[in-house]
Write a protein that holds these residues in place. Structure first.
Motif, PDB file in Angstrom:
ATOM      1  N   LEU A  63     -56.148   4.492   4.033  1.00 41.29           N
ATOM      2  CA  LEU A  63     -57.437   4.035   4.549  1.00 41.29           C
ATOM      3  C   LEU A  63     -57.323   2.546   4.852  1.00 41.29           C
ATOM      4  N   VAL A  64     -57.355   2.209   6.145  1.00 41.92           N
ATOM      5  CA  VAL A  64     -57.161   0.821   6.581  1.00 41.92           C
ATOM      6  C   VAL A  64     -58.519   0.211   6.923  1.00 41.92           C
ATOM      7  N   VAL A  65     -58.845  -0.870   6.245  1.00 40.57           N
ATOM      8  CA  VAL A  65     -60.119  -1.555   6.458  1.00 40.57           C
ATOM      9  C   VAL A  65     -59.875  -2.824   7.264  1.00 40.57           C
ATOM     10  N   ASP A 101     -55.191   5.520  -1.274  1.00 38.63           N
ATOM     11  CA  ASP A 101     -54.290   4.505  -0.707  1.00 38.63           C
ATOM     12  C   ASP A 101     -55.106   3.654   0.256  1.00 38.63           C
ATOM     13  N   ILE A 102     -55.575   2.494  -0.223  1.00 37.34           N
ATOM     14  CA  ILE A 102     -56.485   1.651   0.554  1.00 37.34           C
ATOM     15  C   ILE A 102     -55.788   0.350   0.922  1.00 37.34           C
ATOM     16  N   ASP A 103     -55.897  -0.012   2.187  1.00 34.20           N
ATOM     17  CA  ASP A 103     -55.324  -1.265   2.681  1.00 34.20           C
ATOM     18  C   ASP A 103     -56.445  -2.085   3.317  1.00 34.20           C
ATOM     19  N   VAL A 104     -56.940  -3.057   2.571  1.00 36.31           N
ATOM     20  CA  VAL A 104     -57.980  -3.941   3.107  1.00 36.31           C
ATOM     21  C   VAL A 104     -57.267  -5.092   3.812  1.00 36.31           C
ATOM     22  N   ARG A 105     -57.074  -4.936   5.099  1.00 41.57           N
ATOM     23  CA  ARG A 105     -56.307  -5.930   5.856  1.00 41.57           C
ATOM     24  C   ARG A 105     -57.136  -7.158   6.212  1.00 41.57           C
ATOM     25  N   GLU A 106     -58.435  -6.929   6.375  1.00 43.23           N
ATOM     26  CA  GLU A 106     -59.333  -8.048   6.716  1.00 43.23           C
ATOM     27  C   GLU A 106     -60.610  -7.939   5.884  1.00 43.23           C
ATOM     28  N   ARG A 107     -61.080  -9.081   5.423  1.00 42.09           N
ATOM     29  CA  ARG A 107     -62.231  -9.088   4.525  1.00 42.09           C
ATOM     30  C   ARG A 107     -63.444  -9.823   5.097  1.00 42.09           C
ATOM     31  N   ASP A 108     -63.239 -10.573   6.155  1.00 44.29           N
ATOM     32  CA  ASP A 108     -64.307 -11.465   6.637  1.00 44.29           C
ATOM     33  C   ASP A 108     -65.603 -10.719   6.904  1.00 44.29           C
ATOM     34  N   ALA A 109     -65.528  -9.568   7.554  1.00 42.01           N
ATOM     35  CA  ALA A 109     -66.739  -8.830   7.906  1.00 42.01           C
ATOM     36  C   ALA A 109     -67.450  -8.316   6.654  1.00 42.01           C
ATOM     37  N   ASN A 143     -61.928  -5.811  10.094  1.00 36.00           N
ATOM     38  CA  ASN A 143     -63.235  -6.351  10.474  1.00 36.00           C
ATOM     39  C   ASN A 143     -63.909  -5.478  11.523  1.00 36.00           C
ATOM     40  N   GLU A 144     -63.129  -5.034  12.500  1.00 34.85           N
ATOM     41  CA  GLU A 144     -63.690  -4.227  13.588  1.00 34.85           C
ATOM     42  C   GLU A 144     -64.284  -2.930  13.047  1.00 34.85           C
ATOM     43  N   ARG A 145     -63.595  -2.300  12.109  1.00 37.39           N
ATOM     44  CA  ARG A 145     -64.085  -1.038  11.572  1.00 37.39           C
ATOM     45  C   ARG A 145     -65.324  -1.255  10.695  1.00 37.39           C
ATOM     46  N   VAL A 146     -65.336  -2.336   9.954  1.00 42.44           N
ATOM     47  CA  VAL A 146     -66.519  -2.640   9.133  1.00 42.44           C
ATOM     48  C   VAL A 146     -67.736  -2.829  10.024  1.00 42.44           C
ATOM     49  N   ILE A 147     -67.581  -3.615  11.084  1.00 44.52           N
ATOM     50  CA  ILE A 147     -68.698  -3.871  11.999  1.00 44.52           C
ATOM     51  C   ILE A 147     -69.156  -2.580  12.666  1.00 44.52           C
ATOM     52  N   ASP A 148     -68.183  -1.746  13.045  1.00 43.33           N
ATOM     53  CA  ASP A 148     -68.517  -0.493  13.719  1.00 43.33           C
ATOM     54  C   ASP A 148     -69.304   0.443  12.796  1.00 43.33           C
ATOM     55  N   VAL A 149     -68.948   0.471  11.518  1.00 49.01           N
ATOM     56  CA  VAL A 149     -69.615   1.369  10.570  1.00 49.01           C
ATOM     57  C   VAL A 149     -70.983   0.840  10.174  1.00 49.01           C
TER      58      VAL A 149
END
Length: 424
Positions: free
Chosen positions: A215-217, A177-185, A219-225
């Motif tokens: 699983l919520v994606v 169950d994936i929720d890509v809320r933001e894609r910019d990062a 921008n902040e989490r992408v940058i952090d990872v």
């Protein structure tokens, strides 16, 4: 279960994303596949834009034997073994087989030479893939037997299509169950590279904790990872030369904003600060020159400073020199004068030095006229006296032509006064 990027590798042209100029409705490669009239070619483009995938699709569509070699591991022996097998397979393969060579720019001259005969005879249809400019990395005889097709970095629309396909078609991701809320990062870090996008997505999904099973994606989490710079820069590759070229041309064009931007690209990409400083010294002499002689002094001071302090502080003197050079008046009169003089030397050869300019350390040299009638300028008013300094055959030749700027205007006025309109 392989990596996400491998699981999602397209198998047909209809699944292939991007490069519409090559595989779109009127694309040359699509037309070659449709007519089964395939010729050898080289795919040139940055990493992650589909070079290897496209080669595999071509082989699948044409249903021809497909051999693949990596220039990293294969030598002349391996190339010849493949060609020998291809000679046998031709009898059952409608006249030719496909040989795909990844990173063909890594083949040396002898390795590339070993391909010539097979390509010339049509034993193999060669498909090469390279991230480097084939004009520099592929030998001319092989290049003349192949077309070069350029693949472009993927657009954000292309990357979004790949992302959507991953979420909907991959069996592993579809079960989550994936929720890509933001894609910019994700798009930013991908920087036009489809494989990097999928690798980043997979890493992020494996690193974040579910929220209520989801699983919520963001921008902040992408940058952090990811925590890394998305800047693409190869210090030994073409981008290295393209960016330094843009940097120098921005200085030459008197655009400090653009010059600082390209400087930042090199800094962020990990370029050697001494390399940048060295090019600034060259630019100061070549492009600013006599219009502002202080530019060379400042560039040289920046070079010395960079050698002493290194990164990250070196960015400051590099920026200072960059802005100063870009904002300075420009002249290439000295640069043009030495090139003109060199051309004359190559044309006329070793013209004799006039006797009065020759050194006369011995009595014999004095007796045969060395140094005779030389006029010592400091013995004359204004420390100047008119006499000939060029070889007799070049009397009256002008190599240095002053350009219209404040500094050289003063030099020109003085030269005209001394030499009676020679520099008009």
């Amino acid at each position: 279960m392989g990596p996400l990027a491998e699981r999602l590798r397209p198998r047909t042209l209809d699944d292939y994303v991007g490069q519409d100029h090559l595989v779109g409705e009127n694309g040359i490669i699509r037309r070659m596949i449709a007519t089964r009239n395939m010729s050898s070619f080289i795919l040139w483009g940055p990493p992650g834009v589909g070079k290897t995938t496209l080669a595999g699709i071509i082989s699948s569509e044409l249903k021809k034997p497909f051999y693949t070699l990596s220039a990293v591991t294969a030598g002349v022996k391996e190339v010849r073994e493949v060609i020998d097998r291809a000679e046998k397979d031709r009898l059952f393969a409608d006249g030719s087989v496909i040989l795909f060579i990844d990173e063909i720019h890594r083949f040396n001259k002898s390795q590339q030479d070993s391909l010539l005969g097979a390509v010339e005879r049509g034993t193999v249809i060669l498909i090469g893939a390279t991230t480097e400019n084939p004009s520099f990395e592929v030998i001319r005889p092989l290049l003349s037997r192949c077309q070069v097709y350029t693949l472009r970095p993927m657009s954000d629309d292309d990357l979004n299509k790949i992302l959507d396909r991953a979420l909907s078609h991959d069996t592993v991701l579809a079960a989550l169950d994936i929720d890509v809320r933001e894609r910019d990062a994700l798009l930013h870090y991908a920087a036009g590279d489809g494989r990097r996008l999928l690798n980043s997505l997979e890493l992020v999904l494996n690193s974040i904790k579910p929220e209520g099973g989801k699983l919520v994606v963001t921008n902040e989490r992408v940058i952090d990872v990811l925590q890394r710079s998305p800047v693409a820069y190869d210090k030994d590759g073409e981008m290295h030369y393209d960016i330094i070229s843009a940097f120098i041309k921005s200085i030459r064009g008197s655009d400090p904003d653009a010059a600082v931007y390209w400087l930042a690209r090199m800094i962020e990409g990990g370029e050697d600060p001494v390399f940048i400083a060295r090019r600034l010294v060259i630019s100061a002499a070549e492009d600013i020159g006599l219009a502002n002689p202080n530019a060379l002094l400042l560039a040289n001071a920046a070079f010395d400073t960079v050698n002493k302090i290194g990164w990250p502080e070196a960015r400051i003197p590099l920026a200072e020199a960059t802005v100063y050079l870009a904002a300075s008046p420009k002249s290439n009169s000295a640069y043009l004068s030495i090139d003109a003089a060199l051309a004359e030397v190559r044309r006329t050869g070793n013209l004799p030095v006039p006797l009065h300019l020759r050194n006369a350390p011995t009595k014999l040299m004095k007796d045969i006229g060395y140094g005779k009638d030389y006029k010592y300028p400091h013995d004359y008013q204004g420390n100047f006296v008119r006499q000939d300094y060029l070889p007799d055959a070049l009397q009256g030749t002008v190599f240095w032509s002053p350009q219209p700027n404040q500094s050289e205007n003063k030099m020109k006025d003085r030269q005209e006064h001394l030499w009676n309109k020679k520099y008009e």
